[in-house]
Design an enzyme around this catalytic site. Structure first.
Site, PDB file in Angstrom:
ATOM      1  N   ASN A  70       0.845  -1.196   0.000  1.00  0.00           N
ATOM      2  CA  ASN A  70       0.000   0.000   0.000  1.00  0.00           C
ATOM      3  C   ASN A  70       0.883   1.250   0.000  1.00  0.00           C
ATOM      4  O   ASN A  70       2.109   1.151   0.027  1.00  0.00           O
ATOM      5  CB  ASN A  70      -0.950  -0.011   1.202  1.00  0.00           C
ATOM      6  CG  ASN A  70      -0.194   0.006   2.501  1.00  0.00           C
ATOM      7  OD1 ASN A  70       0.427   0.995   2.862  1.00  0.00           O
ATOM      8  ND2 ASN A  70      -0.205  -1.126   3.222  1.00  0.00           N
ATOM      9  N   ASP A 127      -3.937  -6.264   4.976  1.00  0.00           N
ATOM     10  CA  ASP A 127      -4.949  -7.140   5.579  1.00  0.00           C
ATOM     11  C   ASP A 127      -4.979  -8.515   4.908  1.00  0.00           C
ATOM     12  O   ASP A 127      -5.418  -9.488   5.499  1.00  0.00           O
ATOM     13  CB  ASP A 127      -6.337  -6.485   5.467  1.00  0.00           C
ATOM     14  CG  ASP A 127      -6.514  -5.379   6.511  1.00  0.00           C
ATOM     15  OD1 ASP A 127      -6.001  -5.544   7.630  1.00  0.00           O
ATOM     16  OD2 ASP A 127      -7.152  -4.355   6.195  1.00  0.00           O
ATOM     17  N   PRO A 139      -2.954 -12.082   9.822  1.00  0.00           N
ATOM     18  CA  PRO A 139      -3.330 -11.889  11.234  1.00  0.00           C
ATOM     19  C   PRO A 139      -3.493 -10.404  11.523  1.00  0.00           C
ATOM     20  O   PRO A 139      -2.777  -9.577  10.946  1.00  0.00           O
ATOM     21  CB  PRO A 139      -2.127 -12.451  12.000  1.00  0.00           C
ATOM     22  CG  PRO A 139      -1.001 -12.468  11.033  1.00  0.00           C
ATOM     23  CD  PRO A 139      -1.598 -12.623   9.669  1.00  0.00           C
ATOM     24  N   ASP A 140      -4.445 -10.055  12.384  1.00  0.00           N
ATOM     25  CA  ASP A 140      -4.581  -8.662  12.830  1.00  0.00           C
ATOM     26  C   ASP A 140      -3.672  -8.507  14.053  1.00  0.00           C
ATOM     27  O   ASP A 140      -3.999  -8.960  15.157  1.00  0.00           O
ATOM     28  CB  ASP A 140      -6.043  -8.350  13.161  1.00  0.00           C
ATOM     29  CG  ASP A 140      -6.236  -6.866  13.453  1.00  0.00           C
ATOM     30  OD1 ASP A 140      -5.318  -6.250  14.033  1.00  0.00           O
ATOM     31  OD2 ASP A 140      -7.301  -6.338  13.102  1.00  0.00           O
ATOM     32  N   PHE A 153      -3.480   3.135  15.113  1.00  0.00           N
ATOM     33  CA  PHE A 153      -3.686   4.176  14.098  1.00  0.00           C
ATOM     34  C   PHE A 153      -4.774   3.711  13.147  1.00  0.00           C
ATOM     35  O   PHE A 153      -4.965   2.510  12.950  1.00  0.00           O
ATOM     36  CB  PHE A 153      -2.389   4.438  13.322  1.00  0.00           C
ATOM     37  CG  PHE A 153      -1.494   5.402  14.045  1.00  0.00           C
ATOM     38  CD1 PHE A 153      -0.800   5.011  15.181  1.00  0.00           C
ATOM     39  CD2 PHE A 153      -1.354   6.712  13.604  1.00  0.00           C
ATOM     40  CE1 PHE A 153       0.007   5.902  15.867  1.00  0.00           C
ATOM     41  CE2 PHE A 153      -0.543   7.612  14.281  1.00  0.00           C
ATOM     42  CZ  PHE A 153       0.139   7.211  15.415  1.00  0.00           C
TER      43      PHE A 153
HETATM   44  N1  CTP Z   1      -3.390  -3.470  11.925  1.00  0.00           N
HETATM   45  C1  CTP Z   1      -2.758  -4.612  12.365  1.00  0.00           C
HETATM   46  N2  CTP Z   1      -2.842  -5.762  11.653  1.00  0.00           N
HETATM   47  C2  CTP Z   1      -3.534  -5.810  10.505  1.00  0.00           C
HETATM   48  C3  CTP Z   1      -4.197  -4.659  10.040  1.00  0.00           C
HETATM   49  C4  CTP Z   1      -4.096  -3.509  10.764  1.00  0.00           C
HETATM   50  O1  CTP Z   1      -2.119  -4.561  13.414  1.00  0.00           O
HETATM   51  N3  CTP Z   1      -3.586  -6.945   9.821  1.00  0.00           N
HETATM   52  C5  CTP Z   1      -3.332  -2.246  12.744  1.00  0.00           C
HETATM   53  C6  CTP Z   1      -2.696  -1.046  12.073  1.00  0.00           C
HETATM   54  O2  CTP Z   1      -1.322  -0.975  12.339  1.00  0.00           O
HETATM   55  C7  CTP Z   1      -3.442   0.118  12.723  1.00  0.00           C
HETATM   56  C8  CTP Z   1      -4.799  -0.459  13.022  1.00  0.00           C
HETATM   57  O3  CTP Z   1      -4.648  -1.865  13.019  1.00  0.00           O
HETATM   58  O4  CTP Z   1      -2.858   0.496  13.955  1.00  0.00           O
HETATM   59  C9  CTP Z   1      -5.895  -0.043  12.079  1.00  0.00           C
HETATM   60  O5  CTP Z   1      -5.793  -0.695  10.880  1.00  0.00           O
HETATM   61  P1  CTP Z   1      -7.059  -0.937   9.901  1.00  0.00           P
HETATM   62  O6  CTP Z   1      -6.627  -1.762   8.751  1.00  0.00           O
HETATM   63  O7  CTP Z   1      -7.642   0.379   9.595  1.00  0.00           O
HETATM   64  O8  CTP Z   1      -7.985  -1.754  10.848  1.00  0.00           O
HETATM   65  P2  CTP Z   1      -9.043  -2.824  10.486  1.00  0.00           P
HETATM   66  O9  CTP Z   1      -9.520  -3.371  11.783  1.00  0.00           O
HETATM   67  O10 CTP Z   1      -8.480  -3.791   9.517  1.00  0.00           O
HETATM   68  O11 CTP Z   1     -10.206  -1.968   9.890  1.00  0.00           O
HETATM   69  P3  CTP Z   1     -10.951  -1.974   8.497  1.00  0.00           P
HETATM   70  O12 CTP Z   1     -12.191  -2.680   8.790  1.00  0.00           O
HETATM   71  O13 CTP Z   1     -11.141  -0.501   8.228  1.00  0.00           O
HETATM   72  O14 CTP Z   1     -10.054  -2.654   7.501  1.00  0.00           O
END
Ligand code: CTP
Length: 390
Positions: free
Chosen positions: A207, A276, A302-303, A321
């Site tokens: 990205n 993601d 993984p998140d 963030f």
């Molecule tokens: N983040 C993370 N791991 C991921 C994706 C995101 O740790 N796989 C963290 C980013 O570093 C940031 C926060 O999550 O601090 C927000 O990321 P975002 O992609 O906006 O969050 P999502 O929960 O994936 O929200 P969305 O539904 O908008 O995709």
């Protein structure tokens, strides 16, 4: 600008690296500082004082005969919020370590009375000599900040330690000398950059994040006294001075590195733009456009932040963030709750790859602080001061 209205006195001594001090003046000025220069007589053999007069639009002193009162060493020492000597020659280091005040610059050093930022530059053997090393140790013991020289090819043709530190690194040491120590004694884990999800040896999904905000956060956290580890996906940025960095490529690599460092961290700042999704499969061979079906199947990564939120210990502070295009505050607040964060910093998508940042800080109680538009180092300072100033 992060050094706005700060008065910095730059001392230039007789080293071939004196020409690099011109760049340092500009680096400090670009951060908003007011810079004045004093020189040793031998520094003028390397760079003319007129260069510094033009750059600073101010007088440049190397002796009292150019001044009016004979007390300029006292007045200039009082004027300075920070005194930085770059390059510092072996001779000047030795004199300052011995309290010798036989020229204007080292008289200012003696009259200064606060920690001086000293960036040595000289031939490797001179730098590594017992004399210079002992003098440096002495200066450090008294609380001065030494910005170690880099290794590399030196003007004398030899290779080794002795190259003047990069202007950005010296500027970071100046910030360290100036800023309050809100993060003293705390271990800070910062992530930055856009992860890369490869599907063949040279192609990947990623990205537009430049990593600038995360690097600024790491740098400013160090300048505020934190013990900082930066876990970074690939970027084009210079590694921040004073910060331990761990290089990763993919979201899965970043997950492993974060989980390894998490138990020791007092503060986690998750600024990385983590992909993601990743391609389900990886080809060791470069994919051929005429052979493949060209459909890349994606699976979820993984998140990392959600996992941090789950494992969070009572006194750990976790900052996430978010970049949102619609319902900014609502979406960010939901994210803060869903991921069990203490704070979330949210901005619109337009800060990506820009030099400035603006947005909002939201805390667990739902209190919102607006971050005005400013350069990313200043924004990092604003965020960290808001959260950690007690
Ligand atoms: N983040 C993370 N791991 C991921 C994706 C995101 O740790 N796989 C963290 C980013 O570093 C940031 C926060 O999550 O601090 C927000 O990321 P975002 O992609 O906006 O969050 P999502 O929960 O994936 O929200 P969305 O539904 O908008 O995709």
């Amino acid at each position: 600008m992060i050094l706005k209205s700060r008065r910095i006195l730059l001392g230039v001594t007789g080293s071939i690296a004196a020409y690099k001090s011109c760049e340092l003046v500009r680096t400090l000025q670009k951060k908003g500082a007011q810079v004045r220069v004093c020189m040793t007589p031998s520094a003028k053999e390397f760079v003319g004082d007129i260069t510094f007069r033009a750059l600073t639009e101010d007088e440049v002193l190397s002796s009292w005969k150019d001044g009016k009162t004979g007390l300029e060493h006292i007045h200039w020492a009082r004027w300075a919020d920070c005194f930085v000597i770059a390059p510092a020659s072996a001779n000047t280091i030795a004199k300052i370590a011995s309290g010798i005040a036989d020229n204007f610059l080292n008289s200012v050093a003696l009259a200064y009375g606060k920690q001086i930022v000293i960036a040595p530059a000289m031939n490797t053997k001179m730098y590594l000599s017992y004399q210079t090393q002992e003098n440096i140790k002495k200066l450090e013991k008294w609380g001065n900040i030494i910005v170690k020289p880099e290794e590399g090819e030196l003007a004398c043709g030899e290779e080794g330690e002795g190259k003047l530190a990069h202007p950005e690194d010296i500027a970071t040491a100046v910030m360290y000398a100036l800023f309050p120590k809100y993060l003293k004694g705390r271990k800070i884990l910062v992530t930055a950059g856009a992860t890369r999800e490869f599907f063949d040896p040279i192609r990947y999904i990623s990205n537009a994040s430049s990593g600038q905000m995360g690097y600024s956060l790491a740098k400013i956290a160090y300048a505020l006294g934190g013990d900082v580890t930066l876990i970074t996906a690939p970027t084009c940025l210079r590694k921040p001075y004073g910060v331990k960095t761990v290089d990763v490529v993919s979201a899965e690599d970043m997950y492993d590195a974060v989980m390894e460092n998490l138990p020791d961290a007092d503060v986690v700042i998750m600024n990385a733009a983590v992909a993601d999704f990743r391609p389900e499969s990886y080809s060791e061979e470069k994919l051929k456009k005429d052979k493949e079906s060209n459909i890349i199947k994606l699976v979820q990564n993984p998140d990392i932040l959600r996992e941090i939120g789950k494992r969070k210990k009572e006194n750990q502070v976790v900052i996430g963030f978010a970049a949102e295009s619609t319902d900014i505050i609502q979406n960010a607040t939901d994210k803060l709750k869903r991921k069990n964060l203490d704070f979330i910093v949210v901005n619109k998508l337009d800060v990506f790859s820009r030099d400035t940042h603006k947005g909002w800080i939201i805390d667990r109680k739902g209190d919102i602080t607006e971050i005005p538009e400013m350069d990313k180092e200043s924004s990092a300072f604003f965020i960290l001061e808001k959260i950690f100033k007690r």
